[in-house]
Design an enzyme around this catalytic site. Structure first.
Site, mmCIF file in Angstrom:
data_model
loop_
_atom_site.group_PDB
_atom_site.id
_atom_site.type_symbol
_atom_site.label_atom_id
_atom_site.label_comp_id
_atom_site.label_asym_id
_atom_site.label_seq_id
_atom_site.Cartn_x
_atom_site.Cartn_y
_atom_site.Cartn_z
ATOM 1 N N PRO A 40 0.982 -1.061 -0.408
ATOM 2 C CG PRO A 40 -0.150 -0.775 2.451
ATOM 3 C CD PRO A 40 1.017 -1.716 1.422
ATOM 4 C CB THR A 42 -0.003 7.970 0.868
ATOM 5 O OG1 THR A 42 -0.081 6.893 2.320
ATOM 6 C CG2 THR A 42 -0.427 8.633 0.467
ATOM 7 C CG HIS A 191 -2.591 1.249 7.624
ATOM 8 N ND1 HIS A 191 -1.189 1.360 8.657
ATOM 9 C CD2 HIS A 191 -2.344 2.492 7.294
ATOM 10 C CE1 HIS A 191 -0.785 1.772 8.019
ATOM 11 N NE2 HIS A 191 -1.272 2.762 7.429
ATOM 12 N N GLY A 192 -3.695 -1.083 10.614
ATOM 13 C CA GLY A 192 -3.124 -1.352 12.009
ATOM 14 C C GLY A 192 -1.346 -0.190 12.211
ATOM 15 C CE1 TYR A 196 -1.292 7.975 8.969
ATOM 16 C CE2 TYR A 196 -0.261 5.995 8.640
ATOM 17 C CZ TYR A 196 -0.064 7.968 8.610
ATOM 18 O OH TYR A 196 0.773 7.886 8.030
ATOM 19 N NE ARG A 243 1.805 -1.289 5.661
ATOM 20 C CZ ARG A 243 3.186 -2.056 5.353
ATOM 21 N NH1 ARG A 243 3.433 -2.591 4.622
ATOM 22 N NH2 ARG A 243 4.038 -0.671 4.889
ATOM 23 N NE ARG A 283 12.339 4.412 11.625
ATOM 24 C CZ ARG A 283 11.779 5.004 10.705
ATOM 25 N NH1 ARG A 283 11.966 4.902 9.286
ATOM 26 N NH2 ARG A 283 10.823 5.928 11.170
ATOM 27 N NE ARG A 335 11.692 3.654 -0.839
ATOM 28 C CZ ARG A 335 12.387 3.127 0.354
ATOM 29 N NH1 ARG A 335 13.020 4.813 0.671
ATOM 30 N NH2 ARG A 335 12.656 2.228 1.272
#
Length: 382
Positions: A40, A42, A191-192, A196, A243, A283, A335
């Site tokens: 997903p 944006t 979307h977890g 958000y 997610r 990360r 990406r």
């Protein structure tokens, strides 16, 4: 529903057998021809929160026979908004606008899920109905965030949801799931992740509540599990994925014990028989100039009995490695898939160069530039 997912793949079968990412996989009722998932992403090109015709081109460009794709984050209500021109699925007009997009993806044989989203406190009064405060688990605002280009984002102080209001937000997700199925989607992803609203309840840096939705691990997970449970009851567990990003600190949302949080939540999701768990790695780091992916998701993969999807900066080599080692079932690419609409085909040919993505056009409003103008392989097949 399976007519568009059971055709023989248009990729070379012998090549697919030799490349882990391009081997078939059965995800519940869906027969996938490869394990490369469109993450997903944006894109902010849904003017007025309504999906546009150029999205037909964008998504169908990235559809392959037997591929699995997830939409950009899609708002569940008018309070779910925090960014310009992101799509929704709470009005009849939005549902109608999604239909040709879904049809175009299905025409190419792909499986298509809609990601359901509520930003919570990651918003400003300007995005909210009647200029009201954004809603959240807390009344503490997100601190200003500095983007990679140096731009500073500021957010409005949120309003803490009362206990009595929470079922209404849960119901927004339920209704949005029903709308997504009405639009033709094969299922939804809740979307977890990414700081958000669901993470604002899950993680103890943001959740400072003292009622049954705050404090203990079980209480902080209550909202997430109510949302997923409502969606499962509405459209069936076989159509639902989730997610999660337990290790991230997006939007000042982090947890003091991410392993315990993720383990508890994944086991509960498994008990709900949801189709898949889509989890983001911690990360990446650079060690002596080389990318290093932490690969810390294995305990959660073992705890979850459905399909497991790993995300987090993977490339072709890393993706093949984690599939071959059974660290994950599928790998989602963001990406790389944005810049390479024929990414599975490029993975099929190790000598194929990859287009470089243009970060400056990720979130612009242009319906073509940086959206549908990335080139395909020059092999005469597209």
């Amino acid at each position: 529903m399976e007519d568009h997912i059971n055709r023989s793949s248009d990729m070379n079968t012998n090549t697919m057998e030799a490349i882990p990412l391009l081997t078939p996989y059965k995800m519940g009722q869906f027969n996938l021809s490869h394990r490369v998932v469109l993450a997903p992403l944006t894109r902010q090109r849904s003017y007025g929160n309504v999906p546009q015709p150029h999205a037909v081109v964008y998504y169908s460009q990235r559809a392959t026979n037997g591929g699995f794709m997830i939409t950009e984050a899609t708002g569940v209500s008018d309070t779910a908004q925090g960014y310009t021109d992101t799509p929704g699925v709470w009005t009849p007009g939005q549902v109608h606008a999604w239909k040709p997009i879904v049809d175009a993806v299905h025409a190419k044989g792909a499986v298509f899920f809609c990601q359901l989203w509520h930003v919570g406190r990651v918003s400003t009064n300007a995005f909210q109905p009647k200029g009201q405060a954004p809603i959240s688990s807390t009344d503490r605002a997100v601190p200003p965030q500095v983007s990679k280009d140096g731009h500073v984002e500021e957010f409005s102080p949120p309003r803490r949801l009362s206990k009595e209001e929470i079922p209404g937000i849960v119901d927004d997700f339920r209704k949005a799931a029903r709308n997504a199925v009405e639009a033709g989607f094969d299922g939804v992803e809740v979307h977890g992740a990414n700081g958000y609203i669901i993470e604002q309840f899950l993680k103890d840096s943001a959740n400072d509540r003292t009622d049954e939705y705050g404090g203990s691990l079980e209480n902080r997970c209550r909202f997430a599990l109510e949302v997923v449970g409502a969606v499962v009851d509405e459209i069936g567990a076989h159509r639902v994925g989730v997610r999660l990003s337990p290790f991230t600190d997006y939007m000042d949302c982090h947890d003091s014990d991410p392993e315990a949080l993720a383990t508890y939540l994944v086991r509960k999701l498994s008990d709900l028989n949801v189709l898949y768990c889509h989890m983001i790695e911690p990360r990446m780091a650079l060690v002596e100039g080389r990318r290093q992916i932490p690969h810390r998701l294995l305990p959660f993969r073992k705890a979850f009995k459905g399909t497991f999807i790993a995300a987090g900066g993977y490339d072709r080599a890393e993706g093949n490695k984690v599939v071959a080692e059974e660290y994950t079932d599928l790998v989602s690419f963001g990406r790389l898939f944005l810049a390479n609409p024929d990414l599975p085909k490029r993975f099929q040919r190790p000598d194929a160069a990859l287009n470089k993505y243009e970060r400056a056009t990720f979130y612009t409003s242009d319906p073509v530039v940086g959206y549908t103008d990335y080139p395909f392989l020059d092999d005469g097949e597209d």
